[in-house]
Design a protein around this motif. Sequence first.
Motif: not given
Length: 299
Positions: A184-195
Amino acid sequence: MRAIISRFAPAPTGFLHLGHVVNAVYVWRETRARGGRVLLRIEDHDRQRSRAEYEAAILDDLAWLGFEADEGPVRQSERGAIYEEALERLRRLGLVYACGCSRAEIMAALKGRPTNEDPVGRPFRAAAADAELWYPGTCADRGLPEAPGLGLRARLEPTVERFVDLRHGLQEQRPSEQCGDVLVRDREGNWTYQFAATVDDLVQGVTLVVRGDDLLASTGRQIQLARLLGREEPPQFLHHPLIMKSADQKLSKSDGDTGVRELRARGWTAERVIELATSVVAGDHEEAGLDPSCGSDPY
Ligand SMILES: [Zn+2]
């Protein structure tokens, strides 16, 4: 009957190209045919790759092509509080855990497994660039504290998601076996597309999602995620054909770039760009080796 609300949702990580035009044609056509409204959403959840100048160019090209949204644009980069709230709901359900795995580490973890453990029942093939990577749950029980530099995943249930795609008919997908616990959130702190897309579709009341066939396989996990977030009735989905690879290559070779900007600069009219985009869409007959231009309309 539910009001029909659809969305056009480009990511400002590049300029508008023929693939977007195909999607826009389908979104506006299918939505208008049902008396619905189109929302415009800028999916700039990836802060490292999104750029304001791409967004400005996309909006300008869309207007030039004549696609007019009924609402928006709404930017994902301005909706952090909404995603936090949705994440908090998943946390309260005990579904969220921190994950420090890189793509390379996930692939290494998968390689160590006997292939008969592959949940999809096929030999390990994640080496292919476009193959879907199944997350084996490495961090699911590690109890890592949430921290910068770590991603966040949501546990999926081993359910079978059934839905009727408006073009492909009944679909059955097993998200926990396809992708494993969803990031849901990647290691760079970005929300993922899916979420982000799932939360937005829920919060914005989107009832019709019209998008390319390349996203069909991820629909089940979005439906499951939406249910976990409290959505009672998922949106309807319509997955449309993409531009034929062969046509795309042929176009790039003969005409240079297939970006809307370039075609505009060469004096093309909007009508001609839309005509080109719709003429190179793969029909249902492409696999059969038939000329798609002779094929019947998929509807
Ligand atoms: Zn992990």
